[in-house]
Design a protein around this motif. Sequence first.
Motif, mmCIF file in Angstrom:
data_model
loop_
_atom_site.group_PDB
_atom_site.id
_atom_site.type_symbol
_atom_site.label_atom_id
_atom_site.label_comp_id
_atom_site.label_asym_id
_atom_site.label_seq_id
_atom_site.Cartn_x
_atom_site.Cartn_y
_atom_site.Cartn_z
ATOM 1 N N UNK B 283 -88.779 88.506 7.190
ATOM 2 C CA UNK B 283 -90.159 88.028 7.122
ATOM 3 C C UNK B 283 -90.956 88.578 8.306
ATOM 4 N N UNK B 284 -90.356 88.538 9.487
ATOM 5 C CA UNK B 284 -91.069 89.023 10.670
ATOM 6 C C UNK B 284 -91.367 90.515 10.557
ATOM 7 N N UNK B 285 -90.374 91.270 10.080
ATOM 8 C CA UNK B 285 -90.598 92.714 9.955
ATOM 9 C C UNK B 285 -91.725 92.976 8.954
ATOM 10 N N UNK B 332 -91.242 80.330 8.507
ATOM 11 C CA UNK B 332 -91.510 81.667 9.030
ATOM 12 C C UNK B 332 -92.524 82.391 8.146
ATOM 13 N N UNK B 333 -92.333 82.263 6.828
ATOM 14 C CA UNK B 333 -93.238 82.943 5.904
ATOM 15 C C UNK B 333 -94.638 82.354 5.998
ATOM 16 N N UNK B 334 -94.713 81.026 6.068
ATOM 17 C CA UNK B 334 -96.026 80.379 6.137
ATOM 18 C C UNK B 334 -96.739 80.787 7.418
ATOM 19 N N UNK B 335 -95.996 80.803 8.517
ATOM 20 C CA UNK B 335 -96.586 81.178 9.795
ATOM 21 C C UNK B 335 -97.068 82.623 9.748
ATOM 22 N N UNK B 336 -96.233 83.494 9.140
ATOM 23 C CA UNK B 336 -96.608 84.906 9.060
ATOM 24 C C UNK B 336 -97.892 85.071 8.257
ATOM 25 N N UNK B 350 -101.681 78.826 -0.017
ATOM 26 C CA UNK B 350 -100.306 78.355 -0.225
ATOM 27 C C UNK B 350 -99.587 78.058 1.089
ATOM 28 N N UNK B 351 -99.858 78.871 2.126
ATOM 29 C CA UNK B 351 -99.204 78.651 3.415
ATOM 30 C C UNK B 351 -99.660 77.336 4.027
ATOM 31 N N UNK B 352 -100.968 77.062 3.929
ATOM 32 C CA UNK B 352 -101.468 75.810 4.509
ATOM 33 C C UNK B 352 -100.876 74.614 3.767
ATOM 34 N N UNK B 353 -100.716 74.756 2.445
ATOM 35 C CA UNK B 353 -100.101 73.666 1.692
ATOM 36 C C UNK B 353 -98.706 73.359 2.206
ATOM 37 N N UNK B 354 -97.937 74.431 2.470
ATOM 38 C CA UNK B 354 -96.592 74.233 2.990
ATOM 39 C C UNK B 354 -96.638 73.522 4.334
ATOM 40 N N UNK B 355 -97.554 73.975 5.185
ATOM 41 C CA UNK B 355 -97.664 73.370 6.508
ATOM 42 C C UNK B 355 -98.000 71.890 6.392
ATOM 43 N N UNK B 356 -98.858 71.586 5.429
ATOM 44 C CA UNK B 356 -99.263 70.193 5.260
ATOM 45 C C UNK B 356 -98.045 69.324 4.922
ATOM 46 N N UNK B 357 -97.177 69.870 4.054
ATOM 47 C CA UNK B 357 -95.949 69.141 3.728
ATOM 48 C C UNK B 357 -95.095 68.955 4.982
ATOM 49 N N UNK B 358 -94.996 70.008 5.762
ATOM 50 C CA UNK B 358 -94.147 69.974 6.951
ATOM 51 C C UNK B 358 -94.650 68.958 7.968
ATOM 52 N N UNK B 371 -97.485 71.768 13.294
ATOM 53 C CA UNK B 371 -98.679 71.360 14.044
ATOM 54 C C UNK B 371 -99.242 72.535 14.836
ATOM 55 N N UNK B 372 -98.341 73.253 15.477
ATOM 56 C CA UNK B 372 -98.771 74.374 16.310
ATOM 57 C C UNK B 372 -99.469 75.426 15.447
ATOM 58 N N UNK B 373 -98.871 75.735 14.309
ATOM 59 C CA UNK B 373 -99.467 76.740 13.442
ATOM 60 C C UNK B 373 -100.805 76.260 12.900
ATOM 61 N N UNK B 374 -100.850 75.001 12.482
ATOM 62 C CA UNK B 374 -102.099 74.469 11.942
ATOM 63 C C UNK B 374 -103.205 74.553 12.995
#
Lengths: 237, 977
Positions: B283-285, B332-336, B350-358, B371-374
């Motif tokens: 994912x990072x690459x 990792x994917x959501x953050x990326x 979609x990434x924000x949705x995942x973060x919201x669940x987290x 939290x940090x990513x949000x």
Amino acid sequence: MSAGSTFPPLLPKVDAILVLDGEGKRLAGKYYGDFMKAASPADGSSTDNAKNAQSVEQLRGSFERQLQSKIGGIAARPDAAEVVTVLGKTAVFCGGSAGQGGQGGGDVRVVHVGPAGESELVLAHLAEGMYEALSHLMGGSTDRNMILDNLELVFLLIDEHCDGGIILETDPHKLASSVLLRDEQESNMGAERGQQQPVQGGGMGMGQGFGMGGDMTIAQALRQAREQIISNLSQQG
Amino acid sequence: QIIVAGNQQRQRRPLQIPSTMESQQEEGLTINTLMKEVQGTLDKFKLEDDNGMADYYSPYANLEKAQVLHEARCFHDPTAVRESPRKCCTVIAQLLHLTNTGQYLNSAEATEVFFGVTKLFMSDDASLRRMVYLFIKDVAETCNPDDVIIVTSSLTKDMTCDVDLYRANALRVLARIVDAAMLGAIERYVKQAVVDSSGQVSSAALVSATHLFEKNAESAAIVKRWIGETTEATQSPNEMVQFHAMQLLYQIKKHDRLGMQKLVTQFSQRNTLKSPLALVLLVRYTAKLLHDEVSEGRLPGTSFQNGSNFSRAGYAFLEASLRHKSEMVVYEAAKAICALPNIEPQELAPAVNVMQLFLSSPKPAVRFAAMKTVSQVAVNHPRMVSKCNEDLEALIADANRSIATLAITTLLKTGSENSVDRLLKQISVFLSEIPDEYKITIVKSLQRLCLTYPAKHRVLVGFLSNFLREEGGFEFKRSIVNSIVSLIKAVPETTESSLLHLCEFIEDCEFTMLSTQILHLLGELGPATAAPARYIRFIYNRVILENSAVRAAAVAALSKFAARCPSLRTSIVTLLKRSLDDEDDETRDRASVAVSVLKGAMEEFPYVPPVEDPEEADAEPVADVPQVGDPAAYVLLQGLPMSFERLDRSIRAYVQAPAAMVSAEQLTLSTLPVVEEHAEPEPVADEVDDMGADSALKAAVTGKEEKEVVDPAAAVYAIPELASLGRVFRSSPATELSEEETEYVVRCVKHVMPDHIILQFKIQNTVEDQRLVNCTVAVEGESECFEVAGEIAAESIKYGETQDAFTVINRNADAPLAPCNFECILRFGVVQVDPKSGEDESEPFDEEYPLEELEIATSDFMAKVAVPDFRQAWENVGNTNEVLEKFALQFKKQEDAVAAVIDFLGMQPCDGTGHIKPGEGGKKPHMLHLSGVFVGGTSVLARAQVAAQGDASGVLLKIAVRSDDATVSRMVADCIR
């Protein structure tokens, strides 16, 4: 936060792995790479090595104090690491106890320090793996004295867990068996020679017991019970 | 207290009973039998019941270095090593533990122990061998590498044996100590190990290779040859091996963009990687490659889904990873995705949705990470995050205070204006329970919030002031005071209420530094408010109650009120007189100066209260300001015309100029040399929450950068003929007159004097077999105002040396300054030299070498000098000599135009107007304030308005230049080209 730190490192490395007691004293630990090294030249001419080492120790000491001021009083369950940030680094840890009583999952904390951009989840995965391996090796009781008795195993565990900052293995069972593998052979050899190993507070006996069946012997269980009871008694007294 | 409560909650969870204990109990051991057994064990160890632990002796307690070193001698005894490997193990562990207690081995000790340890290879004991490996790795860094080499053969032997444990460990140790040549010799074995069936060995080989790759270029070249084996290792069933192989593969291919893209595409489509860690890497690459696509301009549109094949596949992979079963990969994917540049909202969703669940995960690490990513997403896409607001508010009560703090600062970014009050209520409960460090972070966010919603200033400043009265350390209090002060500057409406809050704060402030800072601020701003008299009581209380430093500051503040408001003078003088016998010298001196000046002023300009005229009740009240020529106003209110730092540099420059100390000229502030501002990097606004960045660490970093400023004119003063021309007004930065890496490198520094320009040519000789003699730079140009007057040659320049040649140009002060280009030719004699002995081999022959043109522009005569208060200075100069001009400039971007204007004029931007605030570029006209001092000492101010014309046809510049000299104003305005 600079833009650089938001990107996760492409070659993930941890900066330090520490095993701290309830008061934040380092029982064992390893710093990797340039983290917390003095500003003086890294190659260090051989003469002032000792002096260099002193300032490195001071740096680390102050880092650990700041770390402790943040993690002290937080108890993290073995399967749910807690996170704090110290000096721009992300520190993730398992273990520790909330009060001064020394109950709960033992008062030792396993701390993984990584760069700010490193994923907290990755670090938590590492900390949880190592903590579980450690508590496995210590027969389920990760209090300060138990760790101090078995420092040798802790050193080996850190070494099997991480090589020069790169994570080698995270699976707690594989880690524990890598550390104990030697004891299997050795206890057999010891038995052959009929030698009585000096049992100091049960430290080595512990390892041996593990080697025999991978499970706990009666003696170990007793030792553990003894300690639990002693600690209970001393709290009541 | 919440922290404690949280912990108690935790304690109430069932104690972690070790599983083995449970099994014992299942086997029928009751607690009674256990107790009996325990008693037996205790007796056996002869330990007391209660203080048993205290008597217990740990092999690692109270270690003395000398003692352990003594013990370590047993390594040299073959019998001891054979008979008691356990003891050796313990000693090694003790040696390793020494570093934990701060007792480091010095080099000699380490070497001695190291040789002892090498003897331990004699033993076949597995655990001892394992400790030996560990020890060698640990000391490999401190020992002399030449000593360490001797274990290579033992290690190589272990590396080729058939015990996996030995092989894996020997490999890892070897990687630490081998150099490239030795690596070549053992390459075969390492390569084999990479594809070994044992995961342990394979991992060890891959990790070692990764270390070797970073070690040096030679080793890296060897490691690169193992690419086939490494690729094979990615197919390993062992998850860690997959991870390590991915890591190494990336190291090898990282500079090969297409190779990397192929690699990433292959792995993301084939779906063979099972290890979550390896997927995290992938994912990072992918994210890195997508960033590169954007930064290198290969993405035509803004959407990744419409981009090139790779960017489409890359984004698809990230998006698919959001549904992986491992949280690590999902995060990792959501953050990326969140960090992708210029991402479209629908791609972000979609990434924000995942973060919201987290955010509502039971695991603190997951909540923290989310939290940090949000909070980072909130900087650029506050609206995307606002749907998480409810979850964020729940997190304010999180037991982990870092998470709670992040939640609050994020809410402050995403919240709307009408939610501010509710938020503040929540924060006030929270703030009293957290450490100062977190409070400071929140104070900064509040300050930013107030800048976003200036209408809320009353509530916010009141809120901040409340915290001034709470418990808290110096740093916390200071951050609040600083926030309030900067808000006063940004939102002037807050001035009065803020000052009163601060007044109340100093009533009970334990920090001298903050008290004095606030008193100074009161003296500056208080007199200009509607009712200055109300502050007097607060200030005078300080004079009565405080320590000497605060008293002195209070006296100074009082005298400023008196000087600015004639109506208050009589009463303030009465108050000040009481300090005339203060025990502190500074306070007494300030008071007596103020009293005597004020008395004089009151005699000269007695205060006349405005006549109460009932008929003119509606008329404007007479302004309570000192009259023109009031000595008190002059003495007490006029600040130093320059900062202390500049005064210091200026005096240094004055002393350095020759003949300064014997000159009969009177030394006044206006005759001091003009010093330019340093080109300071603009402080970068911390937009992202910076709770991790520690201020102490930052201070350590910035502290290093302070370096001695060397006056470039020193080279001129060193030559008597040039020094006699007078003092250098300003020196330009060096300009290159030759291409880099040519035979002769020439750079030119222009030293400007009122009537002359001295060109200092720094000539470097890079030709090994030549010595240059009698070097001059011939300068020719057609200009009415410049005339070449003389040259000083560099006599001899050896290979590698840099020497100076000077050319003096006279300036005709009568002719108007006009920019002029000069042709430059380097003239010199060449002497052939034997590069080895350095002896001359020939007679000099003349050579010429053309250089690039040198320009002397009007801006060379302008010193970059900032004024402390631009607005006031602008008013003071007045518009008598003002020159107004309009230009259309061919710049695509507004910021380019601003930079160019600064460059044309060679003046110092003031009030932070030198840069366009991020986000505002192009939207509205930018006002640029510039100041400088023209040669001869004329201060010049300029206001320039740079407006983009919208249709990319260029920018419109309106400029107004003011100075005391109309010709200077005109010349400066003409600088624009």
